[in-house]
Each structure stands twice: as C-alpha cells, then as structure tokens.
Design a protein around this motif. Structure first.
Motif, PDB file in Angstrom:
ATOM      1  N   UNK A   1       0.842  -1.199   0.000  1.00 10.51           N
ATOM      2  CA  UNK A   1       0.000   0.000   0.000  1.00 10.51           C
ATOM      3  C   UNK A   1       0.875   1.246   0.000  1.00 10.51           C
ATOM      4  N   UNK A   2       0.266   2.348  -0.443  1.00 13.56           N
ATOM      5  CA  UNK A   2       0.993   3.622  -0.384  1.00 13.56           C
ATOM      6  C   UNK A   2       1.336   3.910   1.080  1.00 13.56           C
ATOM      7  N   UNK A   3       2.466   4.549   1.266  1.00 12.12           N
ATOM      8  CA  UNK A   3       2.937   4.874   2.610  1.00 12.12           C
ATOM      9  C   UNK A   3       1.876   5.619   3.427  1.00 12.12           C
ATOM     10  N   UNK A   4       1.226   6.583   2.792  1.00  7.98           N
ATOM     11  CA  UNK A   4       0.250   7.411   3.530  1.00  7.98           C
ATOM     12  C   UNK A   4      -0.980   6.596   3.938  1.00  7.98           C
ATOM     13  N   UNK A   5      -1.262   5.535   3.180  1.00  2.94           N
ATOM     14  CA  UNK A   5      -2.392   4.682   3.570  1.00  2.94           C
ATOM     15  C   UNK A   5      -2.028   3.800   4.755  1.00  2.94           C
TER      16      UNK A   5
ATOM     17  N   UNK B   1      -8.597  -7.981  -0.109  1.00  2.00           N
ATOM     18  CA  UNK B   1      -7.695  -6.899  -0.525  1.00  2.00           C
ATOM     19  C   UNK B   1      -6.767  -7.286  -1.689  1.00  2.00           C
ATOM     20  N   UNK B   2      -6.166  -8.480  -1.684  1.00  2.00           N
ATOM     21  CA  UNK B   2      -5.319  -8.800  -2.842  1.00  2.00           C
ATOM     22  C   UNK B   2      -6.101  -8.765  -4.156  1.00  2.00           C
ATOM     23  N   UNK B   3      -7.364  -9.183  -4.123  1.00  2.00           N
ATOM     24  CA  UNK B   3      -8.172  -9.152  -5.355  1.00  2.00           C
ATOM     25  C   UNK B   3      -8.511  -7.724  -5.738  1.00  2.00           C
ATOM     26  N   UNK B   4      -8.866  -6.931  -4.731  1.00  4.51           N
ATOM     27  CA  UNK B   4      -9.298  -5.573  -5.032  1.00  4.51           C
ATOM     28  C   UNK B   4      -8.146  -4.704  -5.519  1.00  4.51           C
ATOM     29  N   UNK B   5      -6.937  -5.007  -5.037  1.00  4.14           N
ATOM     30  CA  UNK B   5      -5.802  -4.146  -5.377  1.00  4.14           C
ATOM     31  C   UNK B   5      -4.985  -4.701  -6.549  1.00  4.14           C
ATOM     32  N   UNK B   6      -5.446  -5.813  -7.122  1.00  3.25           N
ATOM     33  CA  UNK B   6      -4.681  -6.453  -8.197  1.00  3.25           C
ATOM     34  C   UNK B   6      -4.650  -5.583  -9.452  1.00  3.25           C
TER      35      UNK B   6
END
Ligand SMILES: Nc1ncnc2c1ncn2[C@@H]1O[C@H](COP(=O)(O)OP(=O)(O)OP(=O)(O)O)[C@@H](O)[C@H]1O
Length: 482
Positions: free
Chosen positions: A103-107, A127-132
């Motif tokens: 994830x982005x650092x700020x997240x 999350x792995x599916x959503x962020x793929x």
C-alpha cells in the motif's frame, strides 16, 4: 470549494460541511426512514408515554447503522471463508499483513493511526483481489462488523489519483446516515492522503447545475447519485474507476434502489472495477449481485447457524398480563440473573412492563421503535456496560444486535405474525440472543392459555423441548441454572 455552495443560507452551511476536505463531520441528528420520532418515552419514572399499540417493524438500514454506532471493534469471525476466484490460476494469495499489500505509505499510516494491526479475515482475502492489476470485480459477503467497509475504502483510496480533479470512485449506500458513516472511514483512513477529497451525493446537498465537481471520491444514495449523473450532469460516469455497492442486502430492501443502482452501473465504463458488499446473502441479494457485477470473484463467509441446542427453554402458563408479570418476578427473584432481555410484541406492552418493573424498584431500560437510532445506540451501550440488568424491547432488538453477556431471554409475548401464526424466525432470533458462542442460556415464555397451541407449534418446528415451569414452585426455580 466556494464554487460548490449555493448561497449563504443554512443549506449552504450544510453543503459546506458535506463537501469538506476530510473535516470533522458532525453527525446530524436525523431520524431514519421508518422511524417515527414523535414522543420519546421518559423512562425515569415520570411517565408521559403516549399509548401506542403499533408493532415495531425491523428496519434493516436502522439496524445496520445501530450496529455501526455501538460497535467498538472488529467482530472476530471464526467462520469458514469460501472463495470463488474468477480465474483460479491467478496468483492472488491472501495476505497476513498490510505491508504485504504494498500500500501507499500514507495509507499504511492511516491504517495504523486507526489502530489496525493486521487485516481481518475478509480483508485478508478481498484486498489482494481488489488491489490487483488489472483490477478485479468482487462480490463479498461477510457478517456485520468484520471489516468490509475498511476493505473497500482502502481499495478506493489506493486507486484515486489526487492530481486528477474529478470523481473517480463512486460508492452507493442505502441511506444518508450510512453514506456519512462510510465517509467518516474515508476521512480517517485517508487522513494522510494529501489532496484527496470526498463528496456526499445525498439529499440536502444541492449543487447548482453546471458546477464542476472536483472531489475524487463520491459517496451517495442511489436516487441522488442518479440525479447528479443524468439530470444535473455533475458526475461523468465514464470516468469512474471504482464503483462500490455497499450494504447490498439493505439496498434491495428499499423500493427502487436496485433499479437505480443498475441504471448507474450500466453507464460505467467496462474497465471500471465493480465491488459489491453485503452482510447477508439470501437468494435475492445473490441475484441482484450477479446482475450488477460482471465476471466477479466471490468471497463468502459461511452463515452463522443459530441453534437452540444449548438453550434451555421453559414456559409458564398464565391467566393474564398481571399474572405473567407475577411469574416473571418469581423467576427473577429465584435465580441469579446476569443480564436479561425481555421481548414484548407491542410497544404498549413494553411500556407497561417497564413501568411495572420500575415501580418495583428494578433497573430496567426500554428500547422501542420510536427512539432515534442514536438514542437506541446509547441504550444498548448502557446495557452492554452493565448499567442496567434488564432490557425490555420489541422486535427492534431481535436481530443483529449482539450483547454477549445476556444469559436470560424472556418472551413476555410470543412472537406471532399477521396471520396469528407463530413467527418462527423471530423466535429463533430472540432466543438466539442468549447462549451464544457455546455458552448456555435460559429462555422463558410467558403464555396465556389461548397461546399454548402456538407454543406447541414452535416446539414441534424446532424439534426441541420446552418444559413447563410452575412459577409458584420456588424450589424448582432456584434449581434452574445456566
Ligand atoms: N483490520 C482491522 N483491525 C482492527 N479493526 C478493524 C480492522 N478492520 C476494521 N476494523 C474496525 O472494526 C469495526 C468494523 O469494521 P467495518 O465497519 O469495516 O465492518 P463492516 O463489515 O463494514 O460492518 P457493516 O456490515 O456494519 O458495514 C470498525 O470499528 C473498524 O474500524
């Protein structure tokens, strides 16, 4: 921001608040659909309660909001997860840490600032599916409070481009209040995402035609979103990258929302990522989900089976309401009670019983449908904190609300449906309030003679044994244990 307002009236102030950049949203004290706010009963002894014989109807949206208001932490789910991947050969592992998601650092900072240490079960899978890459569509079901909102908010915040000043993520929620709740999660999680802003497409937030909407995340109810997209042309749906349908089960329970959601979805580009979340998955929800989410991955948690196995059930035969009350006092005096919930069929009975018990010096609280959701949340919270030992309620409390320390449930009235037949589902949900997580519980049914055949039907239906108890026999009562 000034360009989004429509004048210097009170509405403008509201609009300013709704469109703010992650500012502190004040939750407006509004009542939900279906909740009448006329009189709030005094339960402090000065009783100016209006007599109201209405049955309380279960309002899914109100229950959902209530759960959010009283929930303090993640509900740990021990249920098995079923995952149906669109492409089984795709290497989408579940993750055990947030770091593994890259994830982005700020997240990450936002997540940790919220006190999250590791992903919940649904987050681990989703999350792995959503962020793929490329983005994948998802239908996910998991019981209330298991971290769904946090999951899709993370997906939205991961996909927005702060430098592009137009709506890129669109989230539909069933009510004004639920949209605000989701918005608050976006604000908190996105606290360190500079220049990412959220906007609310909900009633009351009137934006002049032709205004350019520059916020990247829009959260709203289907009717207002439809209006903003098609009539007012404030949102260009062809530019949306993530579309979220939250609380799908509540959504389809509301007249017109399924069709409106489908109209919105049809105007989205084919590459838009579509995500649907629901706490329950009845056939109707599933059919809706399949219509609206093309080619999805599916995550389901197995349903919690409410059972009556570890709950001992009794009934007491009574002549009338007074008699029922006397029997209740005998039971109450005879056994050590942790906390008890007493269910009545009508508000009138619930109020009557509250007054009787209070006059006898018991500490009780009354929860019924004419209270605002905030008032109900505060009553449930006090009960959870043990400030009152007895909660008297109508069906508003039968489902979904989890108070772990309840050891006794009393049906002061049997649940019946409109055709005067037993309401088996409600019986199960009421009694299921006790004896949760393998603990033992006791349930008492106060029965007037003419209701006995209905009780016998309930006994047959669940194939369980409901034993008669003599309320005068204190020896027998004292021997009851849970
Ligand atoms: N990974 C996590 N670690 C700790 N707490 C979490 C985590 N994810 C969510 N929570 C917290 O748990 C609570 C429930 O989460 P959330 O609201 O996302 O659940 P939900 O499944 O969306 O609930 P609902 O069905 O009511 O919408 C919230 O207070 C949230 O802040």
């Amino acid at each position: 921001m000034a360009s989004l307002l429509w004048g210097g009236d009170a509405g403008a102030a509201e609009s300013e608040r709704l469109n703010c950049h992650f500012s502190n949203l004040v939750h407006p004290r509004k009542n939900l659909r279906g909740i009448r706010s006329t009189t709030i009963p005094n339960i402090d002894g000065s009783l100016n309660m209006e007599e109201n014989d209405e049955d309380d109807v279960v309002d899914l949206a109100a229950n959902s909001l209530l759960n959010k208001l009283i929930r303090q932490s993640l509900v740990e789910s021990s249920h098995r997860v079923e995952v149906l991947q669109k492409d089984p050969s795709s290497p989408l592992y579940s993750v055990k840490t947030f770091e593994e998601l890259r994830l982005k650092e700020e997240l990450l900072k936002g997540i940790y600032a919220m006190g999250f240490n590791r992903p919940s079960k649904i987050q681990e899978m989703a999350l792995p599916m959503m962020l793929a890459h490329p983005p994948q569509n998802l239908i996910a079901q998991s019981q209330s409070g298991t971290g769904k909102t946090a999951a899709f908010v993370l997906a939205m915040l991961s996909r927005v481009n702060a430098l592009e000043l137009f709506p890129q993520c669109l989230c539909l929620a069933p009510t004004y209040e639920l949209a605000l709740q989701t918005g608050r999660v976006v604000e908190r999680m996105g606290k360190f995402c500079v220049d990412v802003e959220v906007m609310y497409a909900i009633r009351g937030n009137r934006i002049p035609r032709g205004t350019e909407v520059t916020k990247q995340i829009v959260i709203g109810t289907p009717g207002t979103v439809l209006d903003w997209c098609f009539k007012r042309k404030l949102i260009d749906l062809t530019k949306i990258r993530v579309f979220v349908l939250d609380e799908a089960d509540v959504m389809i329970d509301t007249q017109g929302f399924s069709d409106q959601s489908i109209r919105i979805q049809r105007a989205l580009p084919s590459e838009c990522q579509m995500l649907l979340f629901s706490a329950t998955f009845e056939d109707s929800v599933w059919q809706f989900a399949e219509r609206i989410i093309p080619d999805p991955n599916v995550i389901k948690l197995r349903k919690e089976e409410l059972t009556l196995n570890n709950i001992r059930q009794y009934y007491v035969l009574c002549e009338n309401r007074k008699d029922k009350y006397q029997a209740l006092c005998n039971i109450y005096g005879g056994i050590t009670i942790g906390q008890a919930i007493i269910f009545c069929q009508t508000r009138r009975n619930a109020k009557w019983l509250t007054v009787e018990m209070m006059q006898d010096g018991h500490q009780v609280s009354l929860l019924s449908g004419e209270l605002t959701v905030e008032q109900r949340a505060s009553i449930i919270q006090r009960f959870r904190d043990g400030k009152e030992k007895v909660l008297i309620t109508t069906n508003v409390c039968a489902r979904g609300i989890d108070v772990k320390q309840v050891t006794i449930v009393v049906n002061f009235d049997l649940p019946v449906n409109q055709s005067e037949e037993p309401d088996y589902e409600t019986y199960l949900h009421r009694i299921g309030r006790t004896g949760r997580f393998g603990k033992k519980g006791l349930a008492f049914n106060m029965i007037e003679v003419d209701m006995l055949p209905l009780l016998m039907k309930i006994q047959d239906h669940f194939n369980s044994n409901i034993k008669q108890l003599n309320p005068e026999d204190m020896d027998e009562i004292e021997k009851l244990e849970y």
